[in-house]
Write a protein that holds these residues in place. Structure first.
Motif, PDB file in Angstrom:
ATOM      1  N   ASP A 173       0.842  -1.192   0.000  1.00 48.81           N
ATOM      2  CA  ASP A 173       0.000   0.000   0.000  1.00 48.81           C
ATOM      3  C   ASP A 173       0.881   1.247   0.000  1.00 48.81           C
ATOM      4  O   ASP A 173       2.116   1.153  -0.069  1.00 48.81           O
ATOM      5  CB  ASP A 173      -1.005  -0.026   1.158  1.00 48.81           C
TER       6      ASP A 173
ATOM      7  N   ASP B 165       1.721   3.147   2.266  1.00 49.15           N
ATOM      8  CA  ASP B 165       2.597   3.228   3.430  1.00 49.15           C
ATOM      9  C   ASP B 165       3.693   2.170   3.412  1.00 49.15           C
ATOM     10  O   ASP B 165       4.473   2.066   4.348  1.00 49.15           O
ATOM     11  CB  ASP B 165       1.766   3.068   4.716  1.00 49.15           C
TER      12      ASP B 165
ATOM     13  N   GLY C 244      -5.647  -5.045   7.511  1.00 54.04           N
ATOM     14  CA  GLY C 244      -5.873  -3.623   7.279  1.00 54.04           C
ATOM     15  C   GLY C 244      -4.771  -3.030   6.412  1.00 54.04           C
ATOM     16  O   GLY C 244      -3.606  -3.429   6.517  1.00 54.04           O
ATOM     17  N   TYR C 245      -5.129  -2.066   5.549  1.00 51.16           N
ATOM     18  CA  TYR C 245      -4.174  -1.439   4.636  1.00 51.16           C
ATOM     19  C   TYR C 245      -4.833  -0.227   3.984  1.00 51.16           C
ATOM     20  O   TYR C 245      -6.015   0.049   4.199  1.00 51.16           O
ATOM     21  CB  TYR C 245      -3.699  -2.439   3.569  1.00 51.16           C
ATOM     22  N   MET C 246      -4.093   0.480   3.184  1.00 56.48           N
ATOM     23  CA  MET C 246      -4.610   1.623   2.435  1.00 56.48           C
ATOM     24  C   MET C 246      -4.858   1.181   0.995  1.00 56.48           C
ATOM     25  O   MET C 246      -4.019   0.495   0.413  1.00 56.48           O
ATOM     26  CB  MET C 246      -3.608   2.781   2.466  1.00 56.48           C
TER      27      MET C 246
ATOM     28  N   ARG D  36      -8.301   4.072   4.189  1.00 51.55           N
ATOM     29  CA  ARG D  36      -8.028   2.894   5.006  1.00 51.55           C
ATOM     30  C   ARG D  36      -9.066   1.832   4.682  1.00 51.55           C
ATOM     31  O   ARG D  36     -10.258   2.108   4.617  1.00 51.55           O
ATOM     32  CB  ARG D  36      -8.079   3.255   6.493  1.00 51.55           C
ATOM     33  N   LYS D  37      -8.598   0.609   4.466  1.00 50.43           N
ATOM     34  CA  LYS D  37      -9.473  -0.511   4.132  1.00 50.43           C
ATOM     35  C   LYS D  37      -9.168  -1.667   5.067  1.00 50.43           C
ATOM     36  O   LYS D  37      -8.015  -1.886   5.451  1.00 50.43           O
ATOM     37  CB  LYS D  37      -9.267  -0.946   2.676  1.00 50.43           C
ATOM     38  N   LYS D  38     -10.204  -2.384   5.400  1.00 49.11           N
ATOM     39  CA  LYS D  38     -10.094  -3.559   6.252  1.00 49.11           C
ATOM     40  C   LYS D  38     -10.762  -4.697   5.496  1.00 49.11           C
ATOM     41  O   LYS D  38     -11.944  -4.616   5.175  1.00 49.11           O
ATOM     42  CB  LYS D  38     -10.815  -3.289   7.570  1.00 49.11           C
TER      43      LYS D  38
ATOM     44  N   TYR E  89     -14.235   0.042   3.600  1.00 54.54           N
ATOM     45  CA  TYR E  89     -13.421   1.246   3.807  1.00 54.54           C
ATOM     46  C   TYR E  89     -13.858   1.857   5.123  1.00 54.54           C
ATOM     47  O   TYR E  89     -15.045   2.048   5.355  1.00 54.54           O
ATOM     48  CB  TYR E  89     -13.586   2.216   2.639  1.00 54.54           C
ATOM     49  N   THR E  90     -12.896   2.132   5.979  1.00 54.93           N
ATOM     50  CA  THR E  90     -13.209   2.706   7.281  1.00 54.93           C
ATOM     51  C   THR E  90     -13.049   4.214   7.185  1.00 54.93           C
ATOM     52  O   THR E  90     -12.149   4.714   6.523  1.00 54.93           O
ATOM     53  CB  THR E  90     -12.315   2.120   8.386  1.00 54.93           C
TER      54      THR E  90
END
Length: 150
Positions: free
Chosen positions: A94, A96, A117-119, A130-132, A148-149
């Motif tokens: 991702d 990051d 979890g990641y972007m 942010r996605k889970k 998507y959070t």
């Protein structure tokens, strides 16, 4: 006057209705499990074809399922980004630098199901968010469905 009041009430309720329609963790789990049940009933090849064809059973706005080969991490089906089909998830990072593809494959191989979890780019907003994602393995594939959070 009544028409104006109805419009005003509708305008006040719309933001809440849109928020309520956002997918939940429960929706992501259900989507992944629905895909795996479909594969069990119809075969992996049929599932892959349906997901890649954007069958509404497997893609609903920002909630969609991705099918991955559990042996080597290769994308078999992706309804949103067809360029990912055939690519190995292990190499995916991702923004990051998190190796979320490797995390997903490791999770599928070890416990068989869970969350990562990641972007990732949201297909509705077109912005990285942010996605889970829920991952569940069955046989030689695993299904990925995420939310998507905010």
């Amino acid at each position: 006057m009544k028409a104006f009041l109805r419009l005003a009430l509708l305008a006040l309720c719309l933001p809440f209705a849109a928020h309520a329609a956002e997918p939940t963790e429960k929706d992501a789990v259900a989507m992944a499990q629905k895909a795996l049940a479909y594969a069990k009933a119809n075969g992996t090849d049929k599932l892959v074809a349906e997901v890649n064809a954007k069958n509404p059973e497997f893609v609903q706005g920002e909630l969609y399922v991705v099918i991955v080969n559990a042996t080597d991490g290769t994308h078999l089906a992706h309804p949103i980004n067809q360029k990912l089909v055939g690519l190995n998830t292990v190499e995916m990072q991702d923004v990051d630098g998190r190796e979320f593809g490797k995390d997903m494959l490791d999770l599928a191989r070890s416990s068989g199901k869970g969350w990562v979890g990641y972007m990732f780019k949201n297909p509705v907003t077109n912005k990285v968010a942010r996605k889970k994602s829920y991952i569940e393995k069955s046989g030689n594939i695993y299904a990925v469905a995420g939310i998507y959070t905010r």
